[in-house]
Design a protein around this motif. Structure first.
Motif, PDB file in Angstrom:
ATOM      1  N   GLY A   1       1.113  -6.632 -42.760  1.00 13.66           N
ATOM      2  CA  GLY A   1      -0.295  -6.702 -42.681  1.00 13.66           C
ATOM      3  C   GLY A   1      -0.771  -6.728 -41.241  1.00 13.66           C
ATOM      4  O   GLY A   1      -0.506  -5.831 -40.445  1.00 13.66           O
ATOM      5  N   LEU A   2      -1.455  -7.789 -40.924  1.00 13.25           N
ATOM      6  CA  LEU A   2      -2.087  -7.926 -39.611  1.00 13.25           C
ATOM      7  C   LEU A   2      -1.061  -7.993 -38.485  1.00 13.25           C
ATOM      8  O   LEU A   2      -1.267  -7.396 -37.418  1.00 13.25           O
ATOM      9  CB  LEU A   2      -2.974  -9.166 -39.587  1.00 13.25           C
ATOM     10  CG  LEU A   2      -3.779  -9.400 -38.313  1.00 13.25           C
ATOM     11  CD1 LEU A   2      -4.701  -8.223 -38.043  1.00 13.25           C
ATOM     12  CD2 LEU A   2      -4.576 -10.675 -38.426  1.00 13.25           C
ATOM     13  N   ALA A   3       0.045  -8.669 -38.722  1.00 14.96           N
ATOM     14  CA  ALA A   3       1.090  -8.756 -37.686  1.00 14.96           C
ATOM     15  C   ALA A   3       1.664  -7.380 -37.376  1.00 14.96           C
ATOM     16  O   ALA A   3       1.907  -7.049 -36.204  1.00 14.96           O
ATOM     17  CB  ALA A   3       2.205  -9.700 -38.139  1.00 14.96           C
ATOM     18  N   GLY A   4       1.857  -6.568 -38.387  1.00 17.95           N
ATOM     19  CA  GLY A   4       2.380  -5.219 -38.179  1.00 17.95           C
ATOM     20  C   GLY A   4       1.409  -4.343 -37.411  1.00 17.95           C
ATOM     21  O   GLY A   4       1.803  -3.563 -36.543  1.00 17.95           O
ATOM     22  N   VAL A   5       0.121  -4.482 -37.708  1.00 15.19           N
ATOM     23  CA  VAL A   5      -0.898  -3.706 -37.003  1.00 15.19           C
ATOM     24  C   VAL A   5      -0.953  -4.132 -35.541  1.00 15.19           C
ATOM     25  O   VAL A   5      -1.020  -3.285 -34.643  1.00 15.19           O
ATOM     26  CB  VAL A   5      -2.276  -3.863 -37.691  1.00 15.19           C
ATOM     27  CG1 VAL A   5      -3.388  -3.282 -36.837  1.00 15.19           C
ATOM     28  CG2 VAL A   5      -2.263  -3.208 -39.063  1.00 15.19           C
ATOM     29  N   CYS A   6      -0.903  -5.437 -35.288  1.00 17.63           N
ATOM     30  CA  CYS A   6      -0.917  -5.933 -33.902  1.00 17.63           C
ATOM     31  C   CYS A   6       0.313  -5.449 -33.135  1.00 17.63           C
ATOM     32  O   CYS A   6       0.199  -5.000 -31.989  1.00 17.63           O
ATOM     33  CB  CYS A   6      -0.969  -7.460 -33.885  1.00 17.63           C
ATOM     34  SG  CYS A   6      -2.538  -8.122 -34.434  1.00 17.63           S
ATOM     35  N   THR A   7       1.462  -5.526 -33.760  1.00 17.09           N
ATOM     36  CA  THR A   7       2.694  -5.077 -33.118  1.00 17.09           C
ATOM     37  C   THR A   7       2.629  -3.585 -32.807  1.00 17.09           C
ATOM     38  O   THR A   7       2.990  -3.162 -31.705  1.00 17.09           O
ATOM     39  CB  THR A   7       3.904  -5.375 -34.020  1.00 17.09           C
ATOM     40  OG1 THR A   7       3.954  -6.777 -34.275  1.00 17.09           O
ATOM     41  CG2 THR A   7       5.201  -4.931 -33.385  1.00 17.09           C
ATOM     42  N   SER A   8       2.161  -2.796 -33.757  1.00 14.21           N
ATOM     43  CA  SER A   8       2.051  -1.352 -33.535  1.00 14.21           C
ATOM     44  C   SER A   8       1.075  -1.039 -32.408  1.00 14.21           C
ATOM     45  O   SER A   8       1.325  -0.152 -31.589  1.00 14.21           O
ATOM     46  CB  SER A   8       1.594  -0.645 -34.804  1.00 14.21           C
ATOM     47  OG  SER A   8       2.616  -0.669 -35.754  1.00 14.21           O
TER      48      SER A   8
END
Length: 107
Positions: A1-8
């Motif tokens: 979710g949000l963590a994946g978007v931030c990491t990307s």
């Protein structure tokens, strides 16, 4: 979710430079170079060339496709983890013990 978007969002510029460097020198990457100079270049020269050509925006071209890949991947990973955890019974004994303790405290 949000963590994946931030990491990307944080790592996408580095991935873009890496992808360009990987294609460099192959038939698919003909004409890709830093500053129009032929031959292969390093990551620092390629980063500078991308910045010169399009500024900060150039590092994020195509990030929407990255988001379309990351969000479903994170959802699948989470559901798989939770499903396997439940199937193996990991954590269920602890939850039952916590419920029993809470019930005893309420009585």
């Amino acid at each position: 979710g949000l963590a994946g978007v931030c990491t990307s969002t944080l790592t996408y510029p580095l991935d873009k430079v890496r992808r360009i460097l990987q294609v460099q020198g192959s038939p698919a990457g003909a004409g890709i170079s830093a500053g129009g100079v032929g031959g292969t270049v390093g990551w620092l020269a390629m980063t500078a060339a991308i910045a010169r050509r399009g500024g900060l925006h150039a590092f994020y071209d195509g990030i929407s496709a990255e988001y379309l890949k990351v969000v479903p991947g994170m959802i699948i990973a989470f559901l798989t983890f939770e499903g396997l955890k439940q199937a193996m019974g990991v954590g269920t004994a602890q939850r039952q013990q916590q419920r029993q303790e809470q019930q005893q405290q309420q009585q």
